[in-house]
Design a protein around this motif. Structure first.
Motif, PDB file in Angstrom:
ATOM      1  N   ALA A  53       0.816  -1.220   0.000  1.00  0.00           N
ATOM      2  CA  ALA A  53       0.000   0.000   0.000  1.00  0.00           C
ATOM      3  C   ALA A  53       0.848   1.268   0.000  1.00  0.00           C
ATOM      4  N   GLY A  54       2.138   1.112  -0.230  1.00  0.00           N
ATOM      5  CA  GLY A  54       3.024   2.285  -0.214  1.00  0.00           C
ATOM      6  C   GLY A  54       2.828   3.157  -1.443  1.00  0.00           C
ATOM      7  N   LEU A  55       3.471   4.320  -1.420  1.00  0.00           N
ATOM      8  CA  LEU A  55       3.300   5.293  -2.501  1.00  0.00           C
ATOM      9  C   LEU A  55       4.287   5.079  -3.642  1.00  0.00           C
ATOM     10  N   GLY A  56       5.308   4.282  -3.393  1.00  0.00           N
ATOM     11  CA  GLY A  56       6.265   3.968  -4.462  1.00  0.00           C
ATOM     12  C   GLY A  56       6.963   5.179  -5.028  1.00  0.00           C
ATOM     13  N   THR A  57       7.325   6.118  -4.153  1.00  0.00           N
ATOM     14  CA  THR A  57       7.867   7.391  -4.662  1.00  0.00           C
ATOM     15  C   THR A  57       9.232   7.225  -5.347  1.00  0.00           C
ATOM     16  N   ARG A  58      10.008   6.228  -4.890  1.00  0.00           N
ATOM     17  CA  ARG A  58      11.349   6.107  -5.478  1.00  0.00           C
ATOM     18  C   ARG A  58      11.318   5.637  -6.926  1.00  0.00           C
ATOM     19  N   LEU A 116       8.890   6.780  -9.032  1.00  0.00           N
ATOM     20  CA  LEU A 116       8.155   7.745  -9.854  1.00  0.00           C
ATOM     21  C   LEU A 116       9.000   8.121 -11.067  1.00  0.00           C
ATOM     22  N   PRO A 117       8.427   8.388 -12.232  1.00  0.00           N
ATOM     23  CA  PRO A 117       6.997   8.551 -12.451  1.00  0.00           C
ATOM     24  C   PRO A 117       6.238   7.273 -12.815  1.00  0.00           C
ATOM     25  N   VAL A 118       6.938   6.135 -13.034  1.00  0.00           N
ATOM     26  CA  VAL A 118       6.197   4.965 -13.532  1.00  0.00           C
ATOM     27  C   VAL A 118       5.111   4.522 -12.554  1.00  0.00           C
ATOM     28  N   THR A 119       5.357   4.718 -11.243  1.00  0.00           N
ATOM     29  CA  THR A 119       4.386   4.245 -10.250  1.00  0.00           C
ATOM     30  C   THR A 119       3.118   5.105 -10.193  1.00  0.00           C
ATOM     31  N   MET A 120       3.064   6.163 -11.009  1.00  0.00           N
ATOM     32  CA  MET A 120       1.785   6.884 -11.143  1.00  0.00           C
ATOM     33  C   MET A 120       0.809   6.040 -11.955  1.00  0.00           C
ATOM     34  N   SER A 121       1.342   5.131 -12.792  1.00  0.00           N
ATOM     35  CA  SER A 121       0.440   4.315 -13.611  1.00  0.00           C
ATOM     36  C   SER A 121       0.468   2.840 -13.242  1.00  0.00           C
ATOM     37  N   VAL A 122       1.582   2.358 -12.728  1.00  0.00           N
ATOM     38  CA  VAL A 122       1.678   0.941 -12.339  1.00  0.00           C
ATOM     39  C   VAL A 122       2.182   0.859 -10.901  1.00  0.00           C
ATOM     40  N   PRO A 123       1.463   0.180 -10.000  1.00  0.00           N
ATOM     41  CA  PRO A 123       1.979   0.038  -8.638  1.00  0.00           C
ATOM     42  C   PRO A 123       3.356  -0.632  -8.656  1.00  0.00           C
ATOM     43  N   LYS A 124       4.233  -0.192  -7.768  1.00  0.00           N
ATOM     44  CA  LYS A 124       5.579  -0.764  -7.727  1.00  0.00           C
ATOM     45  C   LYS A 124       5.545  -2.288  -7.643  1.00  0.00           C
ATOM     46  N   GLU A 125       4.566  -2.816  -6.887  1.00  0.00           N
ATOM     47  CA  GLU A 125       4.494  -4.267  -6.645  1.00  0.00           C
ATOM     48  C   GLU A 125       4.110  -5.042  -7.899  1.00  0.00           C
ATOM     49  N   LEU A 126       3.631  -4.332  -8.918  1.00  0.00           N
ATOM     50  CA  LEU A 126       3.274  -5.011 -10.178  1.00  0.00           C
ATOM     51  C   LEU A 126       4.310  -4.777 -11.271  1.00  0.00           C
ATOM     52  N   LEU A 127       5.374  -4.069 -10.955  1.00  0.00           N
ATOM     53  CA  LEU A 127       6.403  -3.885 -11.985  1.00  0.00           C
ATOM     54  C   LEU A 127       6.951  -5.263 -12.375  1.00  0.00           C
ATOM     55  N   PRO A 128       7.237  -5.463 -13.662  1.00  0.00           N
ATOM     56  CA  PRO A 128       7.596  -6.810 -14.109  1.00  0.00           C
ATOM     57  C   PRO A 128       9.079  -7.138 -14.034  1.00  0.00           C
ATOM     58  N   ILE A 129       9.352  -8.400 -13.809  1.00  0.00           N
ATOM     59  CA  ILE A 129      10.661  -8.969 -14.143  1.00  0.00           C
ATOM     60  C   ILE A 129      10.347 -10.020 -15.201  1.00  0.00           C
TER      61      ILE A 129
END
Ligand code: UTP
Length: 160
Positions: free
Chosen positions: A11-16, A18-31
């Motif tokens: 539930a974090g803001l994923g600021t580190r 940014l800007p990608v986390t404005m559209s994709v939550p950090k936890e869903l970023l792909p590997i």
């Protein structure tokens, strides 16, 4: 007592990031072809976890959407006889029982874990941060569970 539940704060803001986390939550970023979250759930399941409680927040509905069935995609893959891709598409929803609790305000990691108090109940559990992927066999969670059982104590992994 066997550890059956995992809490994953997401539930974090994923600021580190940014800007990608404005559209994709950090936890869903792909590997490669799977989101970070899926790797840590697989690691928890390997350690014996059956139930995963994801702490999320409003605006991050794409996290819970990811674990829902996707009938149109699944029907298309079934019709095409693409069994291997179909297995990949349904993998996340089949790994474990997944439920969600909401953290209404990003008040920090400890607060996020507290939001899962009722869902966890009175039993031991693991907390996994989905933005730290540890590629090892056996997985880090399995190793920690083993130490916890041997020492009959809580275990924390630290990163140097
Ligand atoms: P992080 O500190 O890495 O995530 O927390 P963050 O706060 O989203 O990131 P930055 O610092 O702004 O870049 C580790 C995990 O804890 C969750 C995050 O979603 C991440 O998965 N978290 C953090 C919560 O669930 N709630 C919070 O209030 C803070």
């Amino acid at each position: 007592m066997q550890i059956r539940k995992a809490v994953i704060p997401a539930a974090g803001l994923g600021t580190r990031f940014l800007p990608v986390t404005m559209s994709v939550p950090k936890e869903l970023l792909p590997i490669v072809d799977r989101p970070l979250l899926q790797y840590v759930i697989a690691e928890a399941v390997e350690a014996g976890v059956e139930e995963v409680i994801i702490v999320t927040s409003s605006g991050k509905e794409s996290i819970s959407d990811y674990f829902q069935p996707h009938p149109i995609i699944e029907q298309r893959l079934t019709a095409n006889g693409d069994d291997s891709l179909l297995a990949k598409v349904t993998e996340a929803g089949n790994l474990a029982k997944v439920s969600f609790v909401i953290q209404h305000e990003a008040l920090g990691l400890g607060h996020a874990v507290l939001m899962a108090k009722d869902a966890v109940g009175d039993e031991p559990f693991v907390v996994i941060l989905p933005d730290d992927i540890i590629a090892h066999s056996p997985g880090a969670i399995s190793q920690m569970v083993q130490v916890s059982e041997k020492m009959d104590a809580g275990v924390i992994a630290v990163e140097a």
